[in-house]
Write an enzyme that holds these catalytic residues in place. Sequence first.
Site, PDB file in Angstrom:
ATOM      1  N   ASP A  64      -9.244 -16.635 -12.402  1.00  0.00           N
ATOM      2  CA  ASP A  64      -8.589 -16.918 -11.123  1.00  0.00           C
ATOM      3  C   ASP A  64      -9.450 -16.595  -9.907  1.00  0.00           C
ATOM      4  OD1 ASP A  64      -8.519 -14.195 -11.459  1.00  0.00           O
ATOM      5  OD2 ASP A  64      -6.351 -13.974 -11.299  1.00  0.00           O
ATOM      6  N   HIS A  65     -10.454 -15.742 -10.061  1.00  0.00           N
ATOM      7  CA  HIS A  65     -11.249 -15.315  -8.904  1.00  0.00           C
ATOM      8  C   HIS A  65     -12.426 -16.256  -8.612  1.00  0.00           C
ATOM      9  CE1 HIS A  65      -9.044 -11.573  -9.272  1.00  0.00           C
ATOM     10  NE2 HIS A  65      -9.701 -11.015  -8.284  1.00  0.00           N
ATOM     11  N   ASP A 119      -7.739  -4.889 -12.512  1.00  0.00           N
ATOM     12  CA  ASP A 119      -7.548  -5.388 -11.165  1.00  0.00           C
ATOM     13  C   ASP A 119      -6.569  -4.453 -10.480  1.00  0.00           C
ATOM     14  OD1 ASP A 119      -8.007  -8.151  -9.497  1.00  0.00           O
ATOM     15  OD2 ASP A 119      -6.146  -7.122  -8.984  1.00  0.00           O
ATOM     16  N   ARG A 379      -4.977  -7.458   1.753  1.00  0.00           N
ATOM     17  CA  ARG A 379      -6.097  -6.661   2.276  1.00  0.00           C
ATOM     18  C   ARG A 379      -6.718  -7.366   3.471  1.00  0.00           C
ATOM     19  NH1 ARG A 379      -8.240  -4.954  -3.664  1.00  0.00           N
ATOM     20  NH2 ARG A 379      -6.829  -3.181  -3.787  1.00  0.00           N
ATOM     21  N   SER A 532     -10.241  -2.292  -4.238  1.00  0.00           N
ATOM     22  CA  SER A 532     -10.428  -2.972  -5.521  1.00  0.00           C
ATOM     23  C   SER A 532     -10.772  -2.021  -6.664  1.00  0.00           C
ATOM     24  CB  SER A 532     -11.569  -3.971  -5.345  1.00  0.00           C
ATOM     25  OG  SER A 532     -12.212  -4.220  -6.562  1.00  0.00           O
ATOM     26  N   ARG A 534     -12.954  -2.855  -8.858  1.00  0.00           N
ATOM     27  CA  ARG A 534     -14.243  -3.347  -9.382  1.00  0.00           C
ATOM     28  C   ARG A 534     -15.167  -2.188  -9.773  1.00  0.00           C
ATOM     29  NH1 ARG A 534     -15.297  -5.857  -3.482  1.00  0.00           N
ATOM     30  NH2 ARG A 534     -13.316  -6.759  -4.094  1.00  0.00           N
TER      31      ARG A 534
HETATM   32  C1  MIC Z   1      -9.556  -7.616  -4.987  1.00  0.00           C
HETATM   33  O1  MIC Z   1      -8.453  -7.965  -4.583  1.00  0.00           O
HETATM   34  O2  MIC Z   1     -10.339  -6.915  -4.317  1.00  0.00           O
HETATM   35  C2  MIC Z   1      -9.960  -7.994  -6.388  1.00  0.00           C
HETATM   36  C3  MIC Z   1     -11.081  -8.933  -6.271  1.00  0.00           C
HETATM   37  O3  MIC Z   1      -8.900  -8.641  -7.049  1.00  0.00           O
HETATM   38  C4  MIC Z   1     -10.350  -6.722  -7.111  1.00  0.00           C
HETATM   39  C5  MIC Z   1     -11.000  -6.919  -8.394  1.00  0.00           C
HETATM   40  C6  MIC Z   1     -12.417  -7.321  -8.287  1.00  0.00           C
HETATM   41  O4  MIC Z   1     -13.146  -6.823  -7.414  1.00  0.00           O
HETATM   42  O5  MIC Z   1     -12.815  -8.109  -9.128  1.00  0.00           O
HETATM   43  C7  MIC Z   1      -9.216  -5.713  -7.298  1.00  0.00           C
HETATM   44  O6  MIC Z   1      -8.322  -5.671  -6.492  1.00  0.00           O
HETATM   45  O7  MIC Z   1      -9.289  -4.866  -8.201  1.00  0.00           O
HETATM   46 FE1  SF4 Z   2      -6.890 -12.141  -6.333  1.00  0.00          FE
HETATM   47 FE2  SF4 Z   2      -7.260  -9.575  -5.698  1.00  0.00          FE
HETATM   48 FE3  SF4 Z   2      -6.569 -11.360  -3.858  1.00  0.00          FE
HETATM   49 FE4  SF4 Z   2      -4.833 -10.663  -5.677  1.00  0.00          FE
HETATM   50  S1  SF4 Z   2      -5.717  -9.328  -4.133  1.00  0.00           S
HETATM   51  S2  SF4 Z   2      -5.235 -12.735  -4.998  1.00  0.00           S
HETATM   52  S3  SF4 Z   2      -6.115 -10.377  -7.483  1.00  0.00           S
HETATM   53  S4  SF4 Z   2      -8.469 -11.306  -5.000  1.00  0.00           S
END
Ligand code: MIC
Ligand code: SF4
Length: 637
Positions: A64-65, A119, A379, A532, A534
Amino acid sequence: MGLNLAQKILRAHVVEGEMIPGKPVGIRIDQTLTQDATGTMAYLQFEAMGVPRVKTKLSVSYIDHNMLQDDFKNADDHLYLQSVAAKYGLYFSRPGNGICHQVHLERFGAPGQTLLGSDSHTPTQGGLGMIAIGAGGLDVALAMAGQPFNLNWPEVVNIRLTGKLKPWVAAKDVILEVLRKLTVAGGVGKVIEYSGPGVKSLSVPERATITNMGAELGATTSIFPSDEITKKFLVAQKRGKAFKPLAADADAQYEKTVEIDLDKLEPLVAQPHSPDNIIEVKSLKGTKVTQVAVGSCTNSSFRDLMTVAGMLKGKTVAPGLSLAVTPGSKQVYEMISGNGALKDIIASGARILESGCGPCIGMGFAPNSGGVSVRSFNRNFQGRSGTKDAKVYLGSVETCIAAALTGELTDPRKLGKTAPKITWPKTFLVEDNMIIKPTKKPTEVIRGPNIKPLPETKPLEPALSGEVLLKTGDNVTTDHIMPAGAKILPLRSNIPEIAKHVFASVDATFHDRAKAAGGGFVVGGVNYGQGSSREHAALAPMYLGIKAVIAKAFARIHRSNLVNFGIVPFTFVNAADYDQIAQGDKLTIRVGNLDGDDVIIHNETKGVQIPVKHGLSPREKDQIRAGGALGLAKLAK
Ligand code: MIC
Ligand code: SF4
């Protein structure tokens, strides 16, 4: 003494440790999820563990990313993930099927079970009465290998909801209000549990909006009871069997209770650049807006898209403004196209994006220079949208579309007395043709050139010495440490390459200086590493030779990720000692074998000694000594 719901579910899953707030416990994990941006690393680590099949009740790998495919990299990752899923017994949700949290809510979440996801928004499933926790990929890999997940036994905060939301006020406003009250660090070490008569006025997707954005509180997870409304949702998803009624005992104890009267809530927004910078929309009336985006795992459900359609019907998006709309899943997309709502959205001039994370993670639709973007996301950290000087506001779908129609921030209540009414279908459209089920057929893992081997980890040295390569302030996010976006995300399975971008938006010289110095230290303020999950925000610094991070306090997931990759997370005994270290100072830290918790940092440049603590549990000490959790998992094999 009665138990709250979080304690009940956690207690039924504890396999080791003491159920005392702040003490480490290990819990059994029923389900796992990964997404592609964290998944490649998680599965590389899982493969290194040498376990033939996943040992959970259910594990799902989502794409999805990384959906923009401007060269081979993301497509290579997708194929790798699909082949790993086939080999090790996972469900695979194909690109196009939707955002992991939305799809999981529709198709897999189950009240009373535990879910670990790579995630940070995994707690979305708390809307279904699950204990759903976000973690680094390595922790998820360990859970797939049948290991317990370790966390500190949380304190549980009760948010008691009374009343009912007024027209134009949404579930998003509830969580924005919670963020206003508790702040982005207010949930660290806690579970947020919702109760009270107001709960029954919220549908499951609305509850999921609230638990989703509980991640922004730094909370371990958030949870709603599982009741008749949960049952109705699961039955409508043709998953009635997954239902189980669950609630806290009538005399349940909580660390504290926060009351929110839904009747009194107003439309709110989070102002740049933090999700807890909350204000009433009405007080920003007239602020010009250049783009609006609806979508993300927070607000892209059938309810949300129908609200968008209802508000846009027969109208046109304001001139000088661009509106993007993302259905959260194929189910939502198909349903709104079947019932005509999509036509109303298209007719208004909205740009429809494919079901995925998209602009939320900087995968396209970046705002104009200095632009103002209003988003239904979770965010708004600076630069996350892809445009460093853009100002991103977070609000409900109602607030977003009010801005899209008027060209400025507008209290949606100004659009009329009655908000669009949503007719819920008796059953959702259930067609899982984009989910590949696990099979027993032997398969080969497909490794394109973007899949690079895991970097080496080294056992802990008794004395750590080097330079402070960077000193940061409070609330540094993992988006600062390891940025995402369309250019950097495709490097998630290639650590040497992605490491070139560590702290790039904070100090573009960081990578070269770290390399030249052969590593060193980072100093941070409070809530270091929020956001995140990550693990690249630990893995890439480890690759650059970062040996320890010294901060006033850490965000939960990032602290675990540091430990997982052998970086010692020190906290100051006296927060004021933060001022005793400057960037460029030379430090020596004699950690020995990490036996005692009290450690002295010798700041050789300033000639001062600074007491710090590592607060590592016995298991974490073993991990750091072995150079990280993977090293330890391999040793144990
Ligand atoms: C995000 O919203 O920052 C992400 C991308 O979904 C991350 C995961 C990632 O960095 O791959 C998260 O929230 O954990
Ligand atoms: Fe995707 Fe993270 Fe954004 Fe949710 S917050 S839509 S998991 S990038």
